[in-house]
Design a protein around this motif. Structure first.
Motif, PDB file in Angstrom:
ATOM      1  N   GLY A  57     -10.639   5.372  12.434  1.00  0.00           N
ATOM      2  CA  GLY A  57     -10.763   4.075  11.757  1.00  0.00           C
ATOM      3  C   GLY A  57     -12.054   3.942  10.965  1.00  0.00           C
ATOM      4  N   VAL A  60      -8.525  -4.124  18.049  1.00  0.00           N
ATOM      5  CA  VAL A  60      -7.597  -4.651  17.042  1.00  0.00           C
ATOM      6  C   VAL A  60      -8.356  -4.955  15.761  1.00  0.00           C
ATOM      7  CG1 VAL A  60      -7.946  -7.017  17.869  1.00  0.00           C
ATOM      8  CG2 VAL A  60      -5.874  -6.486  16.612  1.00  0.00           C
ATOM      9  N   PHE A  61      -7.662  -4.981  14.632  1.00  0.00           N
ATOM     10  CA  PHE A  61      -8.193  -5.614  13.420  1.00  0.00           C
ATOM     11  C   PHE A  61      -7.057  -6.249  12.636  1.00  0.00           C
ATOM     12  CE2 PHE A  61      -6.864  -2.249  10.519  1.00  0.00           C
ATOM     13  CZ  PHE A  61      -6.928  -1.103  11.287  1.00  0.00           C
ATOM     14  N   ASN A  62      -7.407  -7.258  11.873  1.00  0.00           N
ATOM     15  CA  ASN A  62      -6.431  -7.968  11.049  1.00  0.00           C
ATOM     16  C   ASN A  62      -5.172  -8.351  11.828  1.00  0.00           C
ATOM     17  OD1 ASN A  62      -7.712  -5.729   8.761  1.00  0.00           O
ATOM     18  ND2 ASN A  62      -8.006  -7.908   8.501  1.00  0.00           N
ATOM     19  N   TYR A  71     -11.322 -10.348  25.986  1.00  0.00           N
ATOM     20  CA  TYR A  71     -12.465  -9.783  25.256  1.00  0.00           C
ATOM     21  C   TYR A  71     -13.369 -10.897  24.721  1.00  0.00           C
ATOM     22  CZ  TYR A  71     -14.702  -7.020  21.448  1.00  0.00           C
ATOM     23  OH  TYR A  71     -15.585  -6.402  20.589  1.00  0.00           O
ATOM     24  N   VAL A 101     -11.157  -1.406  -0.838  1.00  0.00           N
ATOM     25  CA  VAL A 101      -9.905  -0.697  -1.072  1.00  0.00           C
ATOM     26  C   VAL A 101      -9.336  -1.091  -2.441  1.00  0.00           C
ATOM     27  CG1 VAL A 101      -7.532  -0.407  -0.263  1.00  0.00           C
ATOM     28  CG2 VAL A 101      -9.389  -0.502   1.390  1.00  0.00           C
ATOM     29  N   TRP A 152     -13.327 -10.109   1.547  1.00  0.00           N
ATOM     30  CA  TRP A 152     -13.823  -9.348   2.704  1.00  0.00           C
ATOM     31  C   TRP A 152     -14.130  -7.917   2.253  1.00  0.00           C
ATOM     32  CZ3 TRP A 152     -10.820  -6.364   6.879  1.00  0.00           C
ATOM     33  CH2 TRP A 152     -11.635  -6.124   7.978  1.00  0.00           C
ATOM     34  N   ASP A 211     -22.720  -8.348  14.460  1.00  0.00           N
ATOM     35  CA  ASP A 211     -22.773  -8.124  15.913  1.00  0.00           C
ATOM     36  C   ASP A 211     -23.303  -6.736  16.265  1.00  0.00           C
ATOM     37  OD1 ASP A 211     -20.446  -6.973  15.004  1.00  0.00           O
ATOM     38  OD2 ASP A 211     -19.168  -7.735  16.603  1.00  0.00           O
ATOM     39  N   CYS A 212     -23.094  -5.760  15.399  1.00  0.00           N
ATOM     40  CA  CYS A 212     -23.657  -4.428  15.679  1.00  0.00           C
ATOM     41  C   CYS A 212     -25.183  -4.518  15.688  1.00  0.00           C
ATOM     42  CB  CYS A 212     -23.200  -3.420  14.636  1.00  0.00           C
ATOM     43  SG  CYS A 212     -21.407  -3.219  14.622  1.00  0.00           S
ATOM     44  N   TRP A 252       0.827  -1.222   0.000  1.00  0.00           N
ATOM     45  CA  TRP A 252       0.000   0.000   0.000  1.00  0.00           C
ATOM     46  C   TRP A 252       0.855   1.263   0.000  1.00  0.00           C
ATOM     47  CZ3 TRP A 252      -4.909  -0.560   3.597  1.00  0.00           C
ATOM     48  CH2 TRP A 252      -5.691  -1.611   3.110  1.00  0.00           C
ATOM     49  N   PHE A 268      -1.116  -6.996   7.085  1.00  0.00           N
ATOM     50  CA  PHE A 268      -2.364  -7.406   7.728  1.00  0.00           C
ATOM     51  C   PHE A 268      -2.581  -8.895   7.517  1.00  0.00           C
ATOM     52  CE2 PHE A 268      -3.354  -3.040   6.147  1.00  0.00           C
ATOM     53  CZ  PHE A 268      -3.367  -2.418   7.378  1.00  0.00           C
ATOM     54  N   VAL A 313     -10.058   4.527   4.212  1.00  0.00           N
ATOM     55  CA  VAL A 313      -9.082   4.222   3.166  1.00  0.00           C
ATOM     56  C   VAL A 313      -9.724   4.369   1.793  1.00  0.00           C
ATOM     57  CG1 VAL A 313      -7.428   2.552   2.272  1.00  0.00           C
ATOM     58  CG2 VAL A 313      -7.881   2.638   4.709  1.00  0.00           C
ATOM     59  N   SER A 362     -18.321 -10.880   9.932  1.00  0.00           N
ATOM     60  CA  SER A 362     -18.632  -9.497  10.300  1.00  0.00           C
ATOM     61  C   SER A 362     -19.729  -8.871   9.441  1.00  0.00           C
ATOM     62  CB  SER A 362     -17.354  -8.651  10.301  1.00  0.00           C
ATOM     63  OG  SER A 362     -16.666  -8.711   9.066  1.00  0.00           O
ATOM     64  N   TRP A 368     -22.344   1.450  17.891  1.00  0.00           N
ATOM     65  CA  TRP A 368     -21.708   0.412  18.730  1.00  0.00           C
ATOM     66  C   TRP A 368     -21.635   0.879  20.179  1.00  0.00           C
ATOM     67  CZ3 TRP A 368     -20.434  -4.545  18.270  1.00  0.00           C
ATOM     68  CH2 TRP A 368     -19.348  -5.104  18.962  1.00  0.00           C
ATOM     69  N   PHE A 408     -22.102  -0.134  12.333  1.00  0.00           N
ATOM     70  CA  PHE A 408     -21.165   0.149  13.426  1.00  0.00           C
ATOM     71  C   PHE A 408     -21.208   1.639  13.795  1.00  0.00           C
ATOM     72  CE2 PHE A 408     -16.692   1.262  14.631  1.00  0.00           C
ATOM     73  CZ  PHE A 408     -16.645   0.560  15.821  1.00  0.00           C
TER      74      PHE A 408
END
Ligand code: LAN
Length: 724
Positions: free
Chosen positions: A383, A692-694, A587, A238, A232, A456-457, A194, A521, A341, A502, A390, A445
């Protein structure tokens, strides 16, 4: 003409950077849209009146809230925490926060504005420079991929570019120190994909040195297992504008600054660099996921195709198709785009295709500010466009479960929060055939405009609504019919293994992950089943089913049963669950134990609950708290934080209580730790990063330090009331 009051801040070894006047910043919110504005005009400022408590809090100014005496009981602690947190609620009913952490977002904004000639407001320049200066690592002056990370080429080179575009002199001590760090790391030739891509847009890197991102992939038939529609959402979103720009080999014209950056970013003279040989060169400080051999085989084939075989008409057709899909994404998200992004890449695409005066460009440009947040350290890119939905869902649940709805004022606060959730629910489908999951009735979210349903949201919002409307007698704002729509969406999202991902159901086979080109990632190519998403859905469905036993009863029961299986299979042999969106085992284990309790699996009757409790108890620290480092996410093994953390402690304490762990002692010790960390005005101080992500990038959830401890203390009080 306007003032920069504070004049300057001391940063690192006495270096000065400018700052704006913090008392001139105002946050406006409408339907979750958060916009920070700097008010230069004195008259206008007077007209706006004083800053709110929330604005002062976010800017690090004195909130003027009273100092209270230390809480003596968990109940007092919860109420004091709530009275502080309540005062941060924003006008439209939601709770806001700085959603920082990733250090690879601002560069896209600044480079995109620079390339397209969009003017960058003076106050942004000042505050972004200040933010980056604060966030530079003290030791070497560089930046990592997130705020707690060691310095990497990606973080350092790209943030250095921002400083220079925003007008920082290369001889400024902050710039010099970070450039020194970059040189030590080997210079920008070690950038991950990237970074190389963005420098090529900026004309500071040659396209021959960037691995291919062909738009032609979009023309493949849909049945192909690695067709981009199966990826995903985030990678897909992106990749789309990237592939458009790559197809055009877009680069901005050379100018003095670019010439100069070409010298500053590399250790060798630019013309002597053999870019073609550096495509796969990634600095060891950055590399997290090395290429698979398959990817390393495919890339040269794609390059060969590009160079010798590709007919012009085909690449033109592919680009046009990509741009059409970019337009769909713009419309589906009211020009907010999925995230920070892709919006900035869309801006460059709109500029390239339609020009700066076009409707699309103007709309995207207007939406950039939705992603920015000012804090006491300066201006950052978030982000997402916020954490509105949320945070509000969890805040409601925490207050209900802590038993804190006591006064009229609490009811009003929660009524407004419920109103916000009502407003947030998605009520319109996307453009047909735009490869999106059905979304009517789901919750996102952040905001309704952004419009991406998340499993989940949706589940957490359903829980919050039911708790207020069905359990606490609040006036109905979300009708039964609309709750049912939400359930309908959730029921479309279960995967064959029973688990939930997700944003969508898993659309591609696992091996597609071998094509991950990102290097920094992990788990980015396709959706996976995540324990946290599955558990949230399970708890949400259980609560709904109890309130509405007649609605799609069989389907719900079946879904719950299969989700339960998935939760059991994702439990690790040590008894824990690995968290993909929060740090980390604490978590996910909290969510898992909550969901198991919702189907009556608790310590007494369930060996897996016993195992999980044993795991958690084994991690308690000497001071009675729990502390988990973000390294747990990277290494996928538990790593202690150097200090216990209020948020981790709250998660574990909640988990143990919900699981009906028989021994009160460790729970009480955890609660004591939460109590002693509370400040006299009722707040808790920010500690380590929470999310966190990825697997490799951390992201902050500043409101976690409020509603989880409040919930923990309130739940404790309900179970073991303190003597009056
Ligand atoms: C988020 C934030 C919320 C998060 C939860 C709801 C907590 C999770 O349970 C499901 C996934 C989701 C929605 C999520 C996905 C990835 C996001 C959007 C983020 C972590 C916030 C930022 C991140 C996004 C990918 C950042 C941009 C980076 C790229 C690699 C494109």
């Amino acid at each position: 003409h306007w003032t920069i009051s504070g004049v300057s801040d001391d940063i690192l070894d006495g270096n000065k950077v400018d700052k704006t006047d913090p008392t001139r910043w105002r946050l406006s919110v409408k339907e979750g849209r958060q916009i920070w504005r700097y008010i230069k005009d004195d008259e206008k400022l007077k007209g706006l009146g004083k800053q709110s408590i929330a604005e002062k809090y976010f800017l690090g100014l004195d909130t003027g809230l009273p100092e209270l005496s230390k809480a003596n009981t968990p109940k007092e602690c919860a109420s004091k925490g709530w009275s502080f947190f309540k005062s941060l609620q924003l006008d439209d009913g939601h709770w806001g926060c700085e959603y920082g952490g990733p250090m690879f977002l601002l560069y896209g904004l600044i480079i995109a504005m620079y390339i397209t000639g969009a003017p960058i407001p003076e106050e942004w320049k000042i505050e972004i420079i200040r933010y980056l200066s604060y966030r530079a690592n003290k030791i070497d002056g560089g930046w990592g991929i997130h705020t707690e990370h060691h310095s990497t080429v990606y973080g350092t080179a790209m943030n250095y570019v921002i400083l220079r575009i925003l007008g920082m002199d290369p001889d400024h001590p902050v710039a010099m120190k970070s450039r020194g760090c970059l040189q030590k790391l080997g210079g920008a030739i070690g950038l991950p994909h990237w970074g190389k891509f963005w420098l090529a847009l900026l004309n500071c890197y040659e396209w021959t040195g960037v691995n291919p991102v062909p738009p032609e992939f979009w023309l493949l038939p849909d049945w192909i297992p690695f067709h981009p529609w199966r990826w995903w959402v985030h990678l897909r979103a992106v990749y789309l504008p990237m592939s458009y720009l790559y197809g055009k080999k877009f680069s901005m014209p050379l100018n003095d600054l670019i010439e100069s950056l070409r010298q500053e970013l590399f250790t060798e003279p630019y013309p002597t660099i053999d870019f073609g040989s550096l495509r796969n060169n990634v600095s060891p400080a950055d590399l997290y996921v090395p290429h698979s051999w398959i990817l390393d085989m495919i890339n040269p084939i794609l390059r060969f195709y590009e160079k010798y075989l590709r007919p012009n008409w085909l690449s033109e057709k592919a680009s046009q198709h990509a741009y059409k899909m970019i337009q769909w994404e713009n419309e589906n998200t009211e020009y907010l785009c999925l995230g920070p992004v892709n919006i900035v890449l869309h801006l460059i695409c709109a500029y390239e295709v339609e020009g700066r005066e076009s409707f699309a460009f103007q709309k995207l440009h207007d939406r950039l500010q939705d992603h920015l947040w000012i804090s006491k350290e300066g201006l950052m890119m978030q982000g997402t466009n916020g954490v509105q939905c949320w945070d509000t869902s969890f805040a409601i649940q925490a207050i209900v479960e802590a038993g804190l709805i006591e006064q009229e004022e609490d009811k009003e606060t929660l009524n407004r929060a419920l109103g916000f959730l009502e407003n947030c629910q998605i009520r319109k489908e996307t453009i047909p055939n735009s490869y999106r999951q059905p979304r009517l009735g789901a919750w996102p979210f952040s905001t309704r405009d952004q419009g991406y349903s998340v499993s989940d949201c949706t589940a957490e919002a359903i829980k919050a609504v039911i708790m207020l409307q069905n359990h606490c007698g609040f006036k109905e704002q979300v009708s039964n019919e609309r709750l049912q729509q939400a359930i309908d969406v959730i029921l479309t999202m279960q995967n064959p293994c029973g688990g939930f991902a997700s944003y969508e159901i898993v659309r591609g086979p696992k091996w597609v992950e071998l094509l991950n080109p990102a290097e920094v990632f992990s788990g980015i190519m396709i959706e996976f089943v995540y324990p946290e998403c599955t558990t949230a859905v399970l708890t949400g469905l259980s609560l709904f089913h109890k309130a509405y036993p007649d609605y799609r009863s069989e389907d719900i029961k079946e879904t719950i049963k299969r989700a339960g299986v998935s939760i059991h299979t994702s439990q690790r042999t040590d008894g824990s669950w690995y968290g993909c969106w929060g740090i980390c085992f604490t978590y996910a284990s909290m969510f898992a134990l909550e969901s198991l309790a919702s189907v009556d699996e608790v310590y007494e009757n369930s060996p897996s609950v016993q195992k999980a409790c044993k795991f958690l108890i084994g991690k308690q620290m000497a001071d009675g708290g729990w502390g988990e480092s973000y390294k747990s996410c990277e290494t996928q093994e538990w790593v202690d934080h150097e200090k216990s953390q209020v948020v981790n402690t709250a998660w574990v304490v909640i988990a143990l209580m919900i699981a009906e762990y028989p021994d009160k002692t460790p729970i009480e010790q955890g609660i004591k730790l939460i109590m002693c960390r509370q400040q006299s005005n009722g707040e808790w101080i920010q500690e380590g990063i929470e999310g966190v992500f990825n697997k490799n990038c951390m992201i902050s959830y500043p409101n976690y330090k409020f509603y989880w401890p409040i919930k923990a203390c309130g739940m404790f009080e309900k179970r073991w009331p303190s003597a009056a």
